[in-house]
Design a protein around this motif. Structure first.
Motif, PDB file in Angstrom:
ATOM      1  N   ILE A   1       0.831  -1.203   0.000  1.00  0.00           N
ATOM      2  CA  ILE A   1       0.000   0.000   0.000  1.00  0.00           C
ATOM      3  C   ILE A   1       0.868   1.256   0.000  1.00  0.00           C
ATOM      4  O   ILE A   1       0.670   2.166  -0.815  1.00  0.00           O
ATOM      5  CB  ILE A   1      -0.934   0.010   1.223  1.00  0.00           C
ATOM      6  N   LEU A   2       1.844   1.296   0.915  1.00  0.00           N
ATOM      7  CA  LEU A   2       2.698   2.481   1.024  1.00  0.00           C
ATOM      8  C   LEU A   2       3.517   2.688  -0.247  1.00  0.00           C
ATOM      9  O   LEU A   2       3.682   3.826  -0.720  1.00  0.00           O
ATOM     10  CB  LEU A   2       3.624   2.353   2.234  1.00  0.00           C
ATOM     11  N   LYS A   3       4.022   1.612  -0.821  1.00  0.00           N
ATOM     12  CA  LYS A   3       4.817   1.737  -2.047  1.00  0.00           C
ATOM     13  C   LYS A   3       3.949   2.231  -3.202  1.00  0.00           C
ATOM     14  O   LYS A   3       4.393   3.049  -4.023  1.00  0.00           O
ATOM     15  CB  LYS A   3       5.462   0.402  -2.393  1.00  0.00           C
ATOM     16  N   ASN A   4       2.693   1.749  -3.261  1.00  0.00           N
ATOM     17  CA  ASN A   4       1.799   2.216  -4.318  1.00  0.00           C
ATOM     18  C   ASN A   4       1.491   3.702  -4.163  1.00  0.00           C
ATOM     19  O   ASN A   4       1.409   4.442  -5.144  1.00  0.00           O
ATOM     20  CB  ASN A   4       0.499   1.407  -4.307  1.00  0.00           C
ATOM     21  N   LEU A   5       1.310   4.138  -2.918  1.00  0.00           N
ATOM     22  CA  LEU A   5       1.026   5.560  -2.674  1.00  0.00           C
ATOM     23  C   LEU A   5       2.239   6.432  -2.999  1.00  0.00           C
ATOM     24  O   LEU A   5       2.105   7.515  -3.581  1.00  0.00           O
ATOM     25  CB  LEU A   5       0.605   5.766  -1.221  1.00  0.00           C
ATOM     26  N   ILE A   6       3.431   5.949  -2.634  1.00  0.00           N
ATOM     27  CA  ILE A   6       4.649   6.709  -2.923  1.00  0.00           C
ATOM     28  C   ILE A   6       4.934   6.711  -4.422  1.00  0.00           C
ATOM     29  O   ILE A   6       5.305   7.751  -4.995  1.00  0.00           O
ATOM     30  CB  ILE A   6       5.842   6.139  -2.134  1.00  0.00           C
ATOM     31  N   ASP A   7       4.771   5.554  -5.063  1.00  0.00           N
ATOM     32  CA  ASP A   7       4.943   5.487  -6.523  1.00  0.00           C
ATOM     33  C   ASP A   7       4.001   6.464  -7.217  1.00  0.00           C
ATOM     34  O   ASP A   7       4.378   7.149  -8.179  1.00  0.00           O
ATOM     35  CB  ASP A   7       4.667   4.070  -7.030  1.00  0.00           C
ATOM     36  N   ASN A   8       2.765   6.504  -6.735  1.00  0.00           N
ATOM     37  CA  ASN A   8       1.769   7.413  -7.315  1.00  0.00           C
ATOM     38  C   ASN A   8       2.196   8.867  -7.147  1.00  0.00           C
ATOM     39  O   ASN A   8       2.043   9.688  -8.056  1.00  0.00           O
ATOM     40  CB  ASN A   8       0.410   7.171  -6.647  1.00  0.00           C
ATOM     41  N   ALA A   9       2.737   9.203  -5.957  1.00  0.00           N
ATOM     42  CA  ALA A   9       3.184  10.572  -5.687  1.00  0.00           C
ATOM     43  C   ALA A   9       4.350  10.952  -6.587  1.00  0.00           C
ATOM     44  O   ALA A   9       4.422  12.080  -7.098  1.00  0.00           O
ATOM     45  CB  ALA A   9       3.570  10.721  -4.226  1.00  0.00           C
ATOM     46  N   ILE A  10       5.277  10.019  -6.805  1.00  0.00           N
ATOM     47  CA  ILE A  10       6.443  10.300  -7.649  1.00  0.00           C
ATOM     48  C   ILE A  10       6.028  10.409  -9.117  1.00  0.00           C
ATOM     49  O   ILE A  10       6.469  11.310  -9.831  1.00  0.00           O
ATOM     50  CB  ILE A  10       7.518   9.203  -7.475  1.00  0.00           C
ATOM     51  N   ARG A  11       5.154   9.490  -9.554  1.00  0.00           N
ATOM     52  CA  ARG A  11       4.777   9.449 -10.967  1.00  0.00           C
ATOM     53  C   ARG A  11       3.873  10.626 -11.361  1.00  0.00           C
ATOM     54  O   ARG A  11       4.078  11.267 -12.383  1.00  0.00           O
ATOM     55  CB  ARG A  11       4.062   8.126 -11.280  1.00  0.00           C
ATOM     56  N   HIS A  12       2.858  10.884 -10.521  1.00  0.00           N
ATOM     57  CA  HIS A  12       1.860  11.881 -10.901  1.00  0.00           C
ATOM     58  C   HIS A  12       2.040  13.235 -10.208  1.00  0.00           C
ATOM     59  O   HIS A  12       1.428  14.219 -10.610  1.00  0.00           O
ATOM     60  CB  HIS A  12       0.456  11.354 -10.604  1.00  0.00           C
ATOM     61  N   GLY A  13       2.871  13.262  -9.156  1.00  0.00           N
ATOM     62  CA  GLY A  13       3.113  14.531  -8.474  1.00  0.00           C
ATOM     63  C   GLY A  13       4.562  14.945  -8.515  1.00  0.00           C
ATOM     64  O   GLY A  13       4.998  15.838  -7.772  1.00  0.00           O
ATOM     65  N   GLY A  14       5.315  14.294  -9.412  1.00  0.00           N
ATOM     66  CA  GLY A  14       6.755  14.529  -9.479  1.00  0.00           C
ATOM     67  C   GLY A  14       7.146  15.918  -9.914  1.00  0.00           C
ATOM     68  O   GLY A  14       8.248  16.384  -9.611  1.00  0.00           O
ATOM     69  N   ASP A  15       6.244  16.632 -10.617  1.00  0.00           N
ATOM     70  CA  ASP A  15       6.596  17.974 -11.075  1.00  0.00           C
ATOM     71  C   ASP A  15       6.756  18.947  -9.915  1.00  0.00           C
ATOM     72  O   ASP A  15       7.382  19.998 -10.062  1.00  0.00           O
ATOM     73  CB  ASP A  15       5.544  18.500 -12.059  1.00  0.00           C
ATOM     74  N   GLY A  16       6.230  18.587  -8.733  1.00  0.00           N
ATOM     75  CA  GLY A  16       6.390  19.443  -7.557  1.00  0.00           C
ATOM     76  C   GLY A  16       7.686  19.216  -6.818  1.00  0.00           C
ATOM     77  O   GLY A  16       8.067  20.010  -5.941  1.00  0.00           O
ATOM     78  N   LYS A  17       8.401  18.107  -7.164  1.00  0.00           N
ATOM     79  CA  LYS A  17       9.698  17.778  -6.556  1.00  0.00           C
ATOM     80  C   LYS A  17       9.632  17.766  -5.021  1.00  0.00           C
ATOM     81  O   LYS A  17      10.562  18.203  -4.349  1.00  0.00           O
ATOM     82  CB  LYS A  17      10.786  18.765  -7.017  1.00  0.00           C
ATOM     83  N   TYR A  18       8.529  17.262  -4.504  1.00  0.00           N
ATOM     84  CA  TYR A  18       8.365  17.229  -3.046  1.00  0.00           C
ATOM     85  C   TYR A  18       7.628  15.951  -2.660  1.00  0.00           C
ATOM     86  O   TYR A  18       6.655  15.547  -3.290  1.00  0.00           O
ATOM     87  CB  TYR A  18       7.565  18.440  -2.571  1.00  0.00           C
ATOM     88  N   LEU A  19       8.116  15.313  -1.583  1.00  0.00           N
ATOM     89  CA  LEU A  19       7.453  14.130  -1.046  1.00  0.00           C
ATOM     90  C   LEU A  19       7.570  14.145   0.471  1.00  0.00           C
ATOM     91  O   LEU A  19       8.659  14.368   1.013  1.00  0.00           O
ATOM     92  CB  LEU A  19       8.085  12.840  -1.598  1.00  0.00           C
ATOM     93  N   ALA A  20       6.455  13.915   1.134  1.00  0.00           N
ATOM     94  CA  ALA A  20       6.459  13.853   2.596  1.00  0.00           C
ATOM     95  C   ALA A  20       5.803  12.555   3.043  1.00  0.00           C
ATOM     96  O   ALA A  20       4.815  12.101   2.447  1.00  0.00           O
ATOM     97  CB  ALA A  20       5.717  15.047   3.200  1.00  0.00           C
TER      98      ALA A  20
END
Length: 306
Positions: A208-227
């Motif tokens: 679950i966590l990896k899918n959520l993080i993958d999703n954040a990197i793939r679809h929210g990567g233009d923001g260059k931010y992950l928390a």
């Protein structure tokens, strides 16, 4: 004599009215029973029918017609379940059949990349890299379909055990250290120093966590931010995955957990990542929620029972 017949007529009329009222009450009671019975049948999984010991021909015909409709419905339901099971089995078999040659292809593509890099041929190396990247994407897609077929068929077994969620969060985010560094992400980790425990399936929670993080990197990567944040309150543990990408429109937020639904451009994923995460969470009696302010931030929250 006239008085006698008048009284007799009144008695007969009252008798007929009484009989008619009795029949009406009986019919009304039987119709109410049929209504309640239909309501009960909508909640039960067993195949049942309506049995009304009525003297009314109309009520008997109505019950018989409803039973014919129920019989047709049960037949179609059984056929649907058989088809669903068959399709799930076909999908499982296809996934198995494709994964083996695909694993070999992936292995050779990696070797090809290494040899091309040594040969220092740019065109050769670029082509090899593209082959390897596409092979990787295909492996991920097949694995997602395989996982989804197992969840749908009920073959995905969940084993709930008391787990250190704090430690598991550290393990998961550590796997992304290199890729986040390469992509120049600003990373914020706030999982606390003290361990938080919950009864979960460890492998399912990692997925679950990896899918959520993958999703954040793939679809929210233009923001260059992950928390990644971990908190607990009122007997529940909350894990937030936040990105500052383009976000999700309000009309899409209710649909992103549906199978194959994706807001991304074609070819950027199977659309199953969030669906798998949601289904795994539900099997652990957990939940996933999303709040997105497009252009500002998107937060996926996994809520567990501690």
């Amino acid at each position: 004599m006239i008085l006698f017949f008048s009284i007799l007529l009144v008695v007969i009329l009252f008798a007929l009215l009484f009989l008619q009222r009795t029949k009406y009450q009986a019919m009304n009671k039987e119709l109410h029973y049929i209504k309640e019975r239909i309501a009960d049948l909508s909640y039960t999984k067993e195949n049942s029918y309506i049995l009304v010991p009525s003297e009314s021909i109309q009520i008997k015909e109505l019950a018989a017609e409803i039973n014919r409709l129920l019989d047709k419905f049960y037949s179609q339901k059984a056929e649907y379940e058989r088809s669903k099971k068959a399709m799930t089995q076909v999908l499982t078999n296809i996934s198995h059949d494709i994964r083996t040659p695909l694993t070999v292809l992936k292995g050779y593509s990696e070797l090809l990349c290494k040899e091309a890099e040594k040969a220092d041929e740019n065109n050769f190396y670029n082509m090899a890299t593209k082959i390897d990247r596409k092979a990787s994407e295909l492996v991920i897609t097949i694995n997602e379909y395989f996982t989804m077929s197992k969840i749908t068929s009920g073959d995905m077994k969940i084993d709930l055990q008391r787990t250190n969620i704090t430690e598991l969060c550290h393990e998961v985010i550590l796997d992304y250290y290199d890729i986040l560094e390469q992509k120049h992400f600003c990373v914020e980790i706030d999982v606390g120093a003290l361990p938080e425990y919950a009864y979960v399936d460890k492998d399912a929670l990692k997925r679950i966590l990896k899918n959520l993080i993958d999703n954040a990197i793939r679809h929210g990567g233009d923001g260059k931010y992950l928390a990644l944040r971990l908190s607990s309150m009122n007997g529940k543990i909350r894990i937030d995955v936040e990105d500052h990408g383009q976000g999700i429109l309000e009309k899409d937020q209710e649909q992103i957990f549906y199978r194959t639904y994706t807001t991304a451009h074609k070819g950027s994923g199977s659309g199953l990542g969030l669906t798998i995460a949601k289904n795994l969470a539900l099997q652990m009696e957990a939940d996933i929620q999303v709040i997105s302010n497009p252009g500002y931030k998107t937060v996926f929250s996994l809520i567990l029972k501690s």
